[in-house]
Design a protein around this motif. Structure first.
Motif, PDB file in Angstrom:
ATOM      1  N   VAL A  96     133.096   3.722  71.933  1.00 37.73           N
ATOM      2  CA  VAL A  96     132.089   4.777  71.857  1.00 37.73           C
ATOM      3  C   VAL A  96     131.290   4.832  73.161  1.00 37.73           C
ATOM      4  O   VAL A  96     130.761   5.880  73.546  1.00 37.73           O
ATOM      5  CB  VAL A  96     131.154   4.542  70.650  1.00 37.73           C
ATOM      6  N   THR A  97     131.223   3.705  73.874  1.00 34.33           N
ATOM      7  CA  THR A  97     130.472   3.633  75.135  1.00 34.33           C
ATOM      8  C   THR A  97     131.159   4.376  76.282  1.00 34.33           C
ATOM      9  O   THR A  97     130.553   4.591  77.329  1.00 34.33           O
ATOM     10  CB  THR A  97     130.270   2.168  75.553  1.00 34.33           C
ATOM     11  N   ASN A  98     132.433   4.727  76.110  1.00 35.93           N
ATOM     12  CA  ASN A  98     133.151   5.437  77.173  1.00 35.93           C
ATOM     13  C   ASN A  98     133.870   6.666  76.610  1.00 35.93           C
ATOM     14  O   ASN A  98     135.003   6.953  76.972  1.00 35.93           O
ATOM     15  CB  ASN A  98     134.156   4.506  77.870  1.00 35.93           C
ATOM     16  N   HIS A  99     133.180   7.340  75.691  1.00 32.51           N
ATOM     17  CA  HIS A  99     133.702   8.589  75.114  1.00 32.51           C
ATOM     18  C   HIS A  99     135.060   8.373  74.440  1.00 32.51           C
ATOM     19  O   HIS A  99     135.938   9.234  74.502  1.00 32.51           O
ATOM     20  CB  HIS A  99     133.802   9.683  76.179  1.00 32.51           C
ATOM     21  N   PHE A 100     135.232   7.193  73.825  1.00 31.18           N
ATOM     22  CA  PHE A 100     136.454   6.842  73.080  1.00 31.18           C
ATOM     23  C   PHE A 100     137.713   6.792  73.957  1.00 31.18           C
ATOM     24  O   PHE A 100     138.822   6.970  73.467  1.00 31.18           O
ATOM     25  CB  PHE A 100     136.660   7.806  71.906  1.00 31.18           C
ATOM     26  N   LYS A 101     137.502   6.531  75.252  1.00 30.39           N
ATOM     27  CA  LYS A 101     138.634   6.407  76.171  1.00 30.39           C
ATOM     28  C   LYS A 101     138.681   4.980  76.712  1.00 30.39           C
ATOM     29  O   LYS A 101     137.856   4.595  77.537  1.00 30.39           O
ATOM     30  CB  LYS A 101     138.492   7.411  77.326  1.00 30.39           C
ATOM     31  N   GLY A 102     139.630   4.188  76.221  1.00 33.68           N
ATOM     32  CA  GLY A 102     139.686   2.790  76.604  1.00 33.68           C
ATOM     33  C   GLY A 102     141.052   2.332  77.076  1.00 33.68           C
ATOM     34  O   GLY A 102     141.887   3.145  77.494  1.00 33.68           O
ATOM     35  N   GLY A 103     141.272   1.019  76.989  1.00 33.99           N
ATOM     36  CA  GLY A 103     142.527   0.438  77.449  1.00 33.99           C
ATOM     37  C   GLY A 103     143.581   0.386  76.362  1.00 33.99           C
ATOM     38  O   GLY A 103     143.503   1.121  75.370  1.00 33.99           O
ATOM     39  N   LYS A 104     144.545  -0.513  76.526  1.00 33.91           N
ATOM     40  CA  LYS A 104     145.663  -0.607  75.581  1.00 33.91           C
ATOM     41  C   LYS A 104     145.615  -1.858  74.709  1.00 33.91           C
ATOM     42  O   LYS A 104     146.342  -1.967  73.733  1.00 33.91           O
ATOM     43  CB  LYS A 104     146.984  -0.533  76.351  1.00 33.91           C
ATOM     44  N   GLY A 105     144.784  -2.825  75.079  1.00 30.50           N
ATOM     45  CA  GLY A 105     144.503  -3.950  74.200  1.00 30.50           C
ATOM     46  C   GLY A 105     145.535  -5.049  74.102  1.00 30.50           C
ATOM     47  O   GLY A 105     145.537  -5.796  73.127  1.00 30.50           O
TER      48      GLY A 105
END
Length: 205
Positions: A96-105
């Motif tokens: 949520v801190t990056n507009h729901f755009k993250g890594g692959k985990g």
């Protein structure tokens, strides 16, 4: 309530994307605007150098270990840690801190597996490493070890744990979808781990 709390602990800490932290405070650059645009270890290493990729990996590993440790200390439950891992995965991939755009985990889920069932995870991860060396690919092995952990868990009668890791596998599949398509079409990037190691230690090839 225990499982929901574990999930929330994971999601909150999963939101800390160390690619963005390293990029902002050390490189003064946004990794989402460079290379593949993915705020993860691979893109950081490819664009800014191995040192920064490793630092990102360490950061993501530390947040995962911290979340899982807190969960274990509070609830003393392997299933609770699995729920924490699901939260970590969602927080890392859709923060949520990056507009729901993250890594692959990939690192997040590998550490979760080791925390939930160390022996089983170690065997599966070693098999995945062999697959990585043989296939020279970084897309299929992570999917293999995630789904495989789920299948083995189900076969051992640990239904909830198995289903959680299948859900995690689906999330990872969505995050890797473009890479999967490239792999199927023969366009996937080749990564020769053995070549890199030999080159690093000075062995002539």
């Amino acid at each position: 309530m225990i499982h929901f709390s574990s999930f929330i602990i994971g999601y909150i800490l999963g939101n800390f994307l160390f690619a963005l932290i390293v990029g902002k405070y050390f490189l003064h650059a946004d990794p989402t605007k460079n290379g593949s645009g993915n705020p993860g270890t691979a893109n950081m290493g490819a664009v800014f150098g191995k040192k920064w990729g490793i630092l990102t990996l360490i950061g993501d590993a530390v947040k995962s270990i911290l979340a899982l440790t807190i969960t274990w200390l509070l609830f003393k439950s392997q299933l609770a840690m699995a729920y924490c891992g699901l939260g970590l995965m969602l927080g890392h991939c859709y923060p949520v801190t990056n507009h729901f755009k993250g890594g692959k985990g990939v690192a997040v889920i590998g550490i979760t597996m080791l925390a939930v069932d160390f022996k089983m995870a170690l065997i599966i991860l070693l098999i995945a490493l062999v697959l990585t060396i043989i296939m020279k690919n970084l897309t299929i092995p992570p999917l293999f070890f995630t789904y495989c952990f789920g299948v083995v868990s189900l076969s051992l009668g640990k239904t909830n744990r198995g289903l959680i890791f299948w859900v995690i596998g689906i999330i990872m599949t969505i995050r890797f979808w473009k890479d999967i398509i490239d792999f199927v079409q023969g366009k996937g990037k080749k990564v020769d781990i053995l070549f890199s190691i030999k080159k690093k230690i000075g062995i002539k090839i």
